[in-house]
Design an enzyme around this catalytic site. Sequence first.
Site, PDB file in Angstrom:
ATOM      1  N   LYS A  33       0.847  -1.205   0.000  1.00 33.06           N
ATOM      2  CA  LYS A  33       0.000   0.000   0.000  1.00 33.06           C
ATOM      3  C   LYS A  33       0.880   1.252   0.000  1.00 33.06           C
ATOM      4  O   LYS A  33       2.097   1.150   0.227  1.00 33.06           O
ATOM      5  CB  LYS A  33      -0.918  -0.022   1.231  1.00 33.06           C
ATOM      6  CG  LYS A  33      -0.177  -0.033   2.549  1.00 33.06           C
ATOM      7  CD  LYS A  33      -1.081  -0.414   3.718  1.00 33.06           C
ATOM      8  CE  LYS A  33      -0.314  -0.371   5.019  1.00 33.06           C
ATOM      9  NZ  LYS A  33      -1.055  -1.011   6.129  1.00 33.06           N
ATOM     10  N   TYR A 242      17.601  29.030  10.471  1.00 40.10           N
ATOM     11  CA  TYR A 242      16.415  29.720  10.993  1.00 40.10           C
ATOM     12  C   TYR A 242      16.381  29.684  12.513  1.00 40.10           C
ATOM     13  O   TYR A 242      16.663  28.650  13.124  1.00 40.10           O
ATOM     14  CB  TYR A 242      15.137  29.057  10.470  1.00 40.10           C
ATOM     15  CG  TYR A 242      14.824  29.348   9.030  1.00 40.10           C
ATOM     16  CD1 TYR A 242      14.608  30.659   8.594  1.00 40.10           C
ATOM     17  CD2 TYR A 242      14.717  28.320   8.119  1.00 40.10           C
ATOM     18  CE1 TYR A 242      14.296  30.924   7.270  1.00 40.10           C
ATOM     19  CE2 TYR A 242      14.399  28.561   6.784  1.00 40.10           C
ATOM     20  CZ  TYR A 242      14.190  29.876   6.367  1.00 40.10           C
ATOM     21  OH  TYR A 242      13.878  30.126   5.075  1.00 40.10           O
TER      22      TYR A 242
HETATM   23  C1  LIG Z   1      -0.365  -2.003   6.722  1.00 42.78           C
HETATM   24  C2  LIG Z   1      -1.013  -3.305   7.040  1.00 42.78           C
HETATM   25  C3  LIG Z   1      -0.261  -4.490   7.051  1.00 42.78           C
HETATM   26  C4  LIG Z   1       1.254  -4.486   6.971  1.00 42.78           C
HETATM   27  O1  LIG Z   1       1.736  -4.062   8.223  1.00 42.78           O
HETATM   28  P1  LIG Z   1       3.292  -3.943   8.551  1.00 42.78           P
HETATM   29  O2  LIG Z   1       3.315  -3.534   9.980  1.00 42.78           O
HETATM   30  O3  LIG Z   1       3.828  -2.887   7.653  1.00 42.78           O
HETATM   31  O4  LIG Z   1       3.915  -5.256   8.312  1.00 42.78           O
HETATM   32  C5  LIG Z   1      -0.949  -5.687   7.182  1.00 42.78           C
HETATM   33  N1  LIG Z   1      -2.289  -5.713   7.355  1.00 42.78           N
HETATM   34  C6  LIG Z   1      -3.043  -4.592   7.385  1.00 42.78           C
HETATM   35  C7  LIG Z   1      -4.510  -4.689   7.572  1.00 42.78           C
HETATM   36  C8  LIG Z   1      -2.430  -3.354   7.251  1.00 42.78           C
HETATM   37  O5  LIG Z   1      -3.172  -2.239   7.299  1.00 42.78           O
END
Ligand SMILES: *Cc1c(COP(=O)(O)O)cnc(C)c1O
Length: 350
Positions: A33, A242
């Site tokens: 994702k 800054y």
């Molecule tokens: C993002 C996500 C994962 C992967 O999680 P990681 O901690 O990056 O391994 C798996 N299942 C769901 C439902 C997620 O939202």
Amino acid sequence: MSTAKLTIDLDALVTNWRSLDAKTNCETAAVVKANGYGLDVTRVGKALAAAGARNFFVAAAEEGVILRRALGAGPGISVFSGHMDGDTKLLQEFQLTPMVNSLDQLLRHFEHLPGHPFGVQLDTGMNRLGMEPAEWGAVRDIALGQGPVLLMSHLACADEPGHGMNAHQLKMFRDMTDGIEVPRSLSATGGLLLGPDYHFDLCRPGIGLYGGLPFAQAMPVVRLDLPVIQTRDLVPGETVGYGNMWTAQRPTRIATVAAGYADGLIRAMGNLDMGAGGIQVFAEATPCPVVGRVSMDLITVDVTDIAEVPASLSLINEVQTVDVVADAAGTIGYEILTSLGHRYARTYKG
Ligand SMILES: *Cc1c(COP(=O)(O)O)cnc(C)c1O
């Protein structure tokens, strides 16, 4: 060249996937994702598919479309947000499998895409996505009658192995799914590392593939090298950047380096008291502290202790991983990865 260079090691990514896969007797999918955690879902997806990954997870149908175009027909692509209003056409055309989250989504799916594969997401206590026990109890026979391909849930505290929530959610998941002849998935990276009780039929690691905690043995996947634009010499009492946040205590050489918070170098990581405990950049193996505020396009570095300032300094490497950088910024490796900017010249190895 004034663009910073981001190197993404796809061989290390594949090695991490294989290492996680070797820890279980179940299938290892890949969570890609948010554009493959910021690293390019097309390249990440292709590398993992070539290594043998057969199932991928994305957050939204639109992400699934990009991945399907990269992978072609064959690999499974599942969508965590389920079957949202307006998703039907994409789910069908690009063969995406929604992980339905509610009765509403279930009915929408059956009405608009009868016979199209779907999974069911169950809420075992995180209170984020999925059907809660009562809802599941009411609809499970209807759902199971349509042949879901996966029953899944997600752990809230898996990066803390001793947390009581893990066992609690495991029990909830078992109570909701034991005896059902459908493949099950409970664990992301953290849960996979908790051991076989948490593996079920499929694990869904994300962050561990990309070299992040809680997979402590992961190979680093990302390297970031920043070009030095200018150096200058300061006398004691002069300030840098800054807000005059940093004052030279000794004759100091400062290098100004091209990358800032617009490139994902979160401003909080430069908000240091005299350089203590913050991030560094590296001239080969020699660390040099980042001093003063992070600006939009620039950071400033104390390079007094190195004989010759190189053309570029590295900020993310084997020593200073995304998690070390995250710590200095008060965040997590996930946020550093997904914040890596669009200005970087990206090079893919492998
Ligand atoms: C993002 C996500 C994962 C992967 O999680 P990681 O901690 O990056 O391994 C798996 N299942 C769901 C439902 C997620 O939202």
